[in-house]
Design an enzyme around this catalytic site. Sequence first.
Site, PDB file in Angstrom:
ATOM      1  N   GLY A 114       2.916  53.260  35.052  1.00 52.96           N
ATOM      2  CA  GLY A 114       3.991  54.299  35.369  1.00 52.96           C
ATOM      3  C   GLY A 114       4.506  54.233  36.946  1.00 52.96           C
ATOM      4  O   GLY A 114       4.825  55.067  37.193  1.00 52.96           O
ATOM      5  N   LYS A 116       6.726  52.617  38.264  1.00 51.39           N
ATOM      6  CA  LYS A 116       8.328  52.680  38.180  1.00 51.39           C
ATOM      7  C   LYS A 116       8.825  54.056  37.586  1.00 51.39           C
ATOM      8  O   LYS A 116       9.608  54.536  38.183  1.00 51.39           O
ATOM      9  CB  LYS A 116       8.883  51.300  37.746  1.00 51.39           C
ATOM     10  CG  LYS A 116       8.541  50.221  38.577  1.00 51.39           C
ATOM     11  CD  LYS A 116       9.526  48.934  38.232  1.00 51.39           C
ATOM     12  CE  LYS A 116       8.789  47.668  38.918  1.00 51.39           C
ATOM     13  NZ  LYS A 116       7.693  47.037  38.632  1.00 51.39           N
ATOM     14  N   CYS A 232       7.488  40.190  37.634  1.00 54.88           N
ATOM     15  CA  CYS A 232       6.652  40.176  38.840  1.00 54.88           C
ATOM     16  C   CYS A 232       6.482  38.574  38.530  1.00 54.88           C
ATOM     17  O   CYS A 232       4.996  38.188  38.772  1.00 54.88           O
ATOM     18  CB  CYS A 232       5.553  41.073  38.954  1.00 54.88           C
ATOM     19  SG  CYS A 232       4.382  40.810  37.490  1.00 54.88           S
TER      20      CYS A 232
END
Length: 439
Positions: A114, A116, A232
């Site tokens: 959560g 973002k 990422c």
Amino acid sequence: MGNLPEKFIARMQKRLGSDFPAFLASYERPPYKGLRVNALKISPEDFAARAPFPLGERVPWEPTAFYTEEEKPGADVYHFAGLYYLQEPSAMVAAPLLGAGKGERVLDLCAAPGGKTTQLASDMGGTGVLIANEIDRKRAQILAENIARMGICNSAVMSASPQSLAVVFPAYFDKILVDAPCSGEGMFKKEENAIPAWSEGNVAMCAERQKGILDAAAEMLAGGGRLVYSTCTFAEEEDEWQAEAFLKRHPEFSLLAMKKLYPHEARGEGHFAVLFEKRDGERSARPSLRKCSSGRGFGADLSGAAKAWEVFAEDFFVRPPAGTLRAAGARLFLAGEELPALEHAQAAQIGVGVEAGEWDGKRFKPTHALAMAVKKGDVRRFVSLSREESERYLKGETVESDLPDGWCVVGVEEFPLGLGKIVGGVVKNHLPKWLRKYH
Ligand code: SAM
């Protein structure tokens, strides 16, 4: 860090050339840590003025965030109160690129835990519709807990595959974030498992999966809408080449911006984000619910529950909040009309709006999330504790109050921490056991 996969090192060397030694040297320093202030509860300036530990500089790409070197920033009572979210600084780059605005329909397609989602919610200022989806049901529960802690009211949490979600929401969203599952090359310092899990085969598998997720996202975006894709990882197959291939498959999209943060260039562990825009076109008025299978759950009979909620709300709130009551079995949710009525999509729905309470057919019992969503002035009984006193509440102990008997919100200063029930000056602790400190 001596245990980086050899093939990974060789790939990075080839890609970065003369920058490679600086990249490799970045593994010798401790990871950067970041804290993002929850603008739904407090401004960054007010938080900085009362921060319980030293804050570093602001994170350049996220105006509400600070670097921190605090050892355990998650142990502070302000964290329990949802005043901030701990997030790796470079991971904060994707949401501002999307620029979720007030009143928009926004989808976070790969949302748990959560980071973002809560960032998007902060940008949306409590308006519009935020659908937070996470395919893994257990992780979706964690997502729902973080959404509750941050006091977010305009979201629905779902747990579906991107492909099945695309059947419900064709051309529906103004903004979509795809923070895709990836090979996690930027996570080598933070997550021990990321290194042994890495292989070139895994990079290829991730790239294939991301392709399918992106295609589903493209279907769900309304004409003129914007899509951010982020990872990422540094692997081109999952980043730049993925973006190029997407544009080839979808000529209705154009590329607006691309950012790649490397740990030797930016103060973060590494992230990739790209912003696409869809050509003007169709925007669905509502989700396509006919295509969903129905079943038990959301949409259950509410006649008894509604009355019980009314009685509770009259006593608890200064002015009962707006919103429609929706039921999922014994669980009751209070949601704004603008949140899609997903009664038929309940198989995938974890929650909608704010979980207000439970109804067992006889009694209504309020839920922790309801307490986290209120402001001090909203409720008749708010037991405001000092930071020191709050530690007692967080451990599950009773506290004192001279307010009249009844359900109350217990908070640190003016920020809710959870529920209590006052009986004769003693506040019985209703903080869920799994949220207690040292439980
Ligand atoms: N956005 C999150 C945040 O900021 O906290 C992090 C998301 S993480 C990078 C990617 C998520 O995608 C994981 O939670 C994972 O469970 C989920 N995922 C895994 N496989 C998926 C699939 N096939 N489709 C959609 N999501 C998937």
